[in-house]
Design an enzyme around this catalytic site. Structure first.
Site, short mmCIF file in Angstrom:
data_model
loop_
_atom_site.label_atom_id
_atom_site.label_comp_id
_atom_site.label_asym_id
_atom_site.label_seq_id
_atom_site.Cartn_x
_atom_site.Cartn_y
_atom_site.Cartn_z
N GLY A 101 0.84 -1.19 0.00
CA GLY A 101 0.00 0.00 0.00
C GLY A 101 0.87 1.24 0.00
NE ARG A 104 8.63 6.61 -0.31
CZ ARG A 104 9.90 6.81 -0.60
NH1 ARG A 104 10.55 7.77 0.02
NH2 ARG A 104 10.51 6.09 -1.50
CE LYS A 124 8.29 7.71 -4.56
NZ LYS A 124 8.81 7.12 -5.81
CG ASP A 136 10.16 8.61 7.35
OD1 ASP A 136 9.75 8.11 6.26
OD2 ASP A 136 11.24 9.22 7.45
NE ARG A 187 4.36 8.12 -8.39
CZ ARG A 187 4.87 7.00 -7.84
NH1 ARG A 187 6.07 6.58 -8.20
NH2 ARG A 187 4.19 6.34 -6.94
NE ARG A 194 0.96 1.09 -6.92
CZ ARG A 194 2.09 1.77 -6.77
NH1 ARG A 194 3.24 1.14 -6.87
NH2 ARG A 194 2.08 3.05 -6.51
CG ASP A 263 5.52 -3.40 -5.01
OD1 ASP A 263 6.15 -4.45 -5.22
OD2 ASP A 263 6.01 -2.41 -4.44
CG ASN A 264 7.94 -0.90 -7.48
OD1 ASN A 264 7.07 -0.29 -6.85
ND2 ASN A 264 9.10 -1.21 -6.95
P1 AMP Z 1 9.17 1.12 -3.18
O1 AMP Z 1 10.40 0.31 -2.97
O2 AMP Z 1 9.39 2.59 -3.29
O3 AMP Z 1 8.33 0.59 -4.29
O4 AMP Z 1 8.31 0.96 -1.84
C1 AMP Z 1 7.87 -0.29 -1.35
C2 AMP Z 1 6.86 -0.07 -0.26
O5 AMP Z 1 7.45 0.59 0.86
C3 AMP Z 1 5.67 0.77 -0.66
O6 AMP Z 1 4.53 0.23 -0.05
C4 AMP Z 1 6.01 2.13 -0.11
O7 AMP Z 1 4.87 2.90 0.14
C5 AMP Z 1 6.72 1.77 1.19
N1 AMP Z 1 7.65 2.82 1.64
C6 AMP Z 1 8.84 3.18 1.08
N2 AMP Z 1 9.42 4.19 1.77
C7 AMP Z 1 8.59 4.47 2.81
C8 AMP Z 1 8.62 5.41 3.89
N3 AMP Z 1 9.62 6.27 4.05
N4 AMP Z 1 7.57 5.42 4.76
C9 AMP Z 1 6.54 4.55 4.61
N5 AMP Z 1 6.47 3.65 3.63
C10 AMP Z 1 7.46 3.60 2.73
MG MG Z 2 6.73 0.98 -5.16
#
Ligand code: AMP
Ligand code: MG
Length: 497
Positions: A101, A104, A124, A136, A187, A194, A263-264
Site C-alpha cells: 500500500g 508515503r 510522494k 516515516d 507525481r 499496479r 507492486d512497481n
Molecule cells: P518502493 O520500494 O518505493 O516501491 O516501496 C515499497 C513499499 O514501501 C511501498 O509500499 C512504499 O509505500 C513503502 N515505503 C517506502 N518508503 C517508505 C517510507 N519512508 N515510509 C513509509 N512507507 C514507505
Molecule cells: Mg513501489
C-alpha cells in the site's frame, strides 16, 4: 508552548488555478483505499516546477510557483476539489508475496486536462498513511530530484512513464543513515494501478471486487477493448502487450529499472517507481546498480524474463474470472503469457532496426544486431554512444578503425544499408531520432543531486535541459555525452529512499 506556524491539517484552497479533480478510483470498493490527508511540513519551498507539464494539465504554473503553490506541492494546502487517499496494494518483492500500500504517497485526485485526459496527481513523501508500517511516510530531497530528472528524461525519449510536476522541500529533516533534507515529489500518472493492486484484490477481495477492478482498469486504460470481449482475458492480453512494448523500450536505451517488484509494474504500461534505477554505460547484460540486488534478479538482461514472471503473477489473480473451470482458466492464462516473449522480441527487433537506421526487414537483421552487441560486450563499449556515433563513413580519427571485428561488422552494416531503397540521409534521420545522444549519466546525476542538496540547483537545471532534449544532436555538450571517467562499473544506487 510554541504556537504552530502552520495548521496541522491542510486546508483547501478555493481559487481554482485550473484544478479540475475527479475521484473515480475512490468509487472502487473500500478495501482499495483509505482516506488520509498529507501531514503538514515546517517550511515548504519549491525546488523545481515543471511548467510545460503544468500547462498540459491545465494548471496555472504561475500560481504553482508562488507561496500558495509551494504550500500545495508540499502538502500543507489542498487544491480545490481534492479528496486525498492512499491506495492499498500487495506485491511480490524479490519474489516474495507481501501486503503493501501507499506508505508515503497520497493521491489528491485525478486531474482532467483541457484535452479531456485523466491523470492521477499524487504527493510522494507527504507523510504517514494507514499503510506506512514502520516507515516515516517521508522522502529525501536527493531521491525525489532523481525521480524527477530520470522520469522527465524517459518521457523526452518517448518512453511511457509517470511524470514529475514538482519537487518541494519541506524544511524538515528525514532520517536515513544520515540526516537528509526532506522533500515531496508531485507525481503525475495515467493511474497508479499496479499488478500489486490485483494481487491485493485476489488476496483480500471476492470475485465481485476483482471484477470491479477489471472493469475499472479496462475503462481507464483500454477503452478500445470491444464490448463483447471476455473482460479478464482482454485485460490480460492488453497488459501483456503494453509491458512487452515498454520493456523493449527500456532495453533499447540501456535502462535498468532496478526494482521490478510486482507492486512497481503499472497496468497502464508506464514506467513507475524510480528508486535504484540507472542507465548502463558499458554494454553488459549482467549490469546491476541496486545495492540490495545482490543476486542480480533485476539485472539489465533479466528484465524481459522478470516482466514475464510478474505478468504470470498478474494472470494468476485473474484465474477466477478467465473461465468458470479452473483448468480452462489456467490454459487461457498460459496461452496469453506465451505470447509475451514473441511480442517483446518483435518490439525489440523493430526498435533495434530503427537504431541501426534500417527501414526494411531482412532475416539476418537479428544476427546483425547480436553481432554488434557481442562486440560491445567484449570491448566494454558504451551502449549509448556506440549507437549514437554509428556512421556509414567512419571518421578518420575513430579508434575503431584498428579493431578488425568492428570494421568487419561495420562493413556488414554498410552493405545492409545499401540494400534498402531509403537514402543515407533518411537512415541518419531515423537513427538520430531513436538513439539518444544524451541520457542521464549516473555520475552527472549524482553530481547534480549532491549540489542540489547543498543548495546549488544550477547543475540540476543544466542536466535537465540536456536530458529533456535527448535527440538534440546539434548541441555540443561533450561532458554530458561522456561515460563516467572510471567506466561507472562500481556505480551503486540505494533503495530505502
Ligand atoms: P518502493 O520500494 O518505493 O516501491 O516501496 C515499497 C513499499 O514501501 C511501498 O509500499 C512504499 O509505500 C513503502 N515505503 C517506502 N518508503 C517508505 C517510507 N519512508 N515510509 C513509509 N512507507 C514507505
Ligand atoms: Mg513501489
Amino acid at each position: 508552548m510554541a504556537i504552530p506556524t502552520s495548521p496541522s491539517t491542510p486546508v483547501s484552497l478555493t481559487a481554482s488555478a485550473g484544478w479540475r479533480l475527479e475521484h473515480s478510483y475512490a468509487q472502487l470498493p473500500a478495501l482499495f483505499h483509505a482516506s488520509v490527508a498529507p501531514t503538514t511540513v515546517t517550511a515548504p519551498r519549491l525546488v523545481r516546477l515543471n511548467r510545460p507539464l503544468a500547462a498540459e494539465l491545465g494548471l496555472d504554473a504561475d500560481a504553482l510557483a508562488g507561496d500558495e503553490g509551494a504550500a500545495l506541492l508540499a502538502g500543507n494546502r489542498l487544491p480545490p476539489g481534492a479528496a486525498p487517499l492512499a491506495q492499498a496494494y500487495a506485491g511480490h518483492q524479490y519474489g516474495h508475496f507481501t501486503t503493501l500500500g501507499d506508505g508515503r504517497a497520497i493521491l489528491l485526485g485525478e486531474q482532467i486536462t483541457p484535452r479531456g485526459e485523466r491523470f492521477d496527481v499524487q504527493l510522494k513523501g507527504a507523510g504517514p498513511t494507514p499503510y506506512s508500517r514502520r516507515g516515516d511516510g517521508r522522502a529525501a530531497l536527493g531521491p525525489m530530484l532523481r525521480e524527477y530528472v530520470i522520469s522527465e528524461a524517459m518521457h523526452a525519449m518517448g518512453i511511457p512513464t509517470t511524470r514529475s510536476l514538482a519537487v518541494a522541500s519541506t524544511g524538515d529533516p528525514v532520517w536515513r543513515e544520515d540526516e537528509l533534507p526532506g522533500a515531496v515529489l508531485t507525481r503525475v500518472a495515467a493511474s497508479h494501478l499496479r499488478v500489486g493492486t490485483f494481487e491485493w484484490a485476489a488476496a483480500r477481495g471476492d470475485a465481485t471486487t476483482l471484477r470491479a477492478l477489471v472493469d475499472y482498469t479496462l475503462q481507464r486504460h483500454f477503452p478500445d477493448v470491444p464490448a463483447d470481449a471476455q473482460p479478464a482475458t482482454a485485460l490480460l492480453n492488453a497488459v501483456i502487450e503494453r509491458q512487452a512494448a515498454l520493456i523493449a523500450r527500456w532495453m533499447l536505451v540501456g535502462f535498468v529499472h532496478g526494482v521490478m517488484n510486482t507492486d512497481n509494474m503499472a497496468l497502464s504500461g508506464e514506467t513507475i517507481d524510480y528508486g535504484p534505477c540507472a542507465f548502463m554505460d558499458a554494454y553488459d547484460p549482467a549490469t546491476v546498480f541496486s545495492s540490495i540486488d545482490r543476486q542480480g534478479r533485476y539485472a539489465y538482461g533479466n528484465q524481459p524474463g522478470i516482466a514475464q514472471w510478474n505478468l504470470a503473477r498478474f494472470a494468476e489473480t485473474l484465474i477466477p474470472l478467465l473461465h468458470a473451470e479452473e483448468e480452462r482458466a489456467v490454459a487461457v492464462a498460459t496461452e496469453a503469457l506465451g505470447v509475451f516473449a514473441q511480442r517483446f522480441q518483435h518490439h525489440w527487433l523493430a526498435g533495434m532496426r530503427r537504431k541501426l537506421g534500417l527501414f526494411t526487414e531482412e532475416p539476418d537483421d537479428r544476427a546483425l544486431v547480436e553481432a554488434l552487441l557481442a562486440w560491445m560486450q567484449q570491448t566494454k563499449a558504451d551502449f549509448t554512444n556506440t549507437f549514437a556515433e554509428l556512421e556509414p563513413a567512419m571518421p578518420p580519427a575513430d579508434p575503431r578503425h584498428t579493431d578488425a571485428e568492428f570494421v568487419r561488422w561495420h562493413g556488414r552494416w554498410v552493405d545492409r544499408l545499401g540494400r534498402q531503397p531509403q537514402t543515407a540521409a533518411e537512415s541518419a534521420q531515423l537513427r538520430r531520432s531513436h538513439n539518444p545522444a544524451f541520457i542521464p549519466r549516473n555520475h552527472l546525476v549524482e553530481d547534480a543531486l549532491a549540489s542540489a542538496e547543498k543548495g546549488d540547483l544550477n547543475p540540476m537545471e543544466q542536466l535537465l535541459q540536456i536530458v529533456t532534449a535527448p535527440y538534440d544532436y546539434e548541441r555540443v555538450a561533450r561532458d554530458y555525452r561522456a561515460p563516467a571517467p572510471d567506466g561507472g562499473e562500481r556505480y551503486r544506487t540505494f533503495c530505502g529512499t
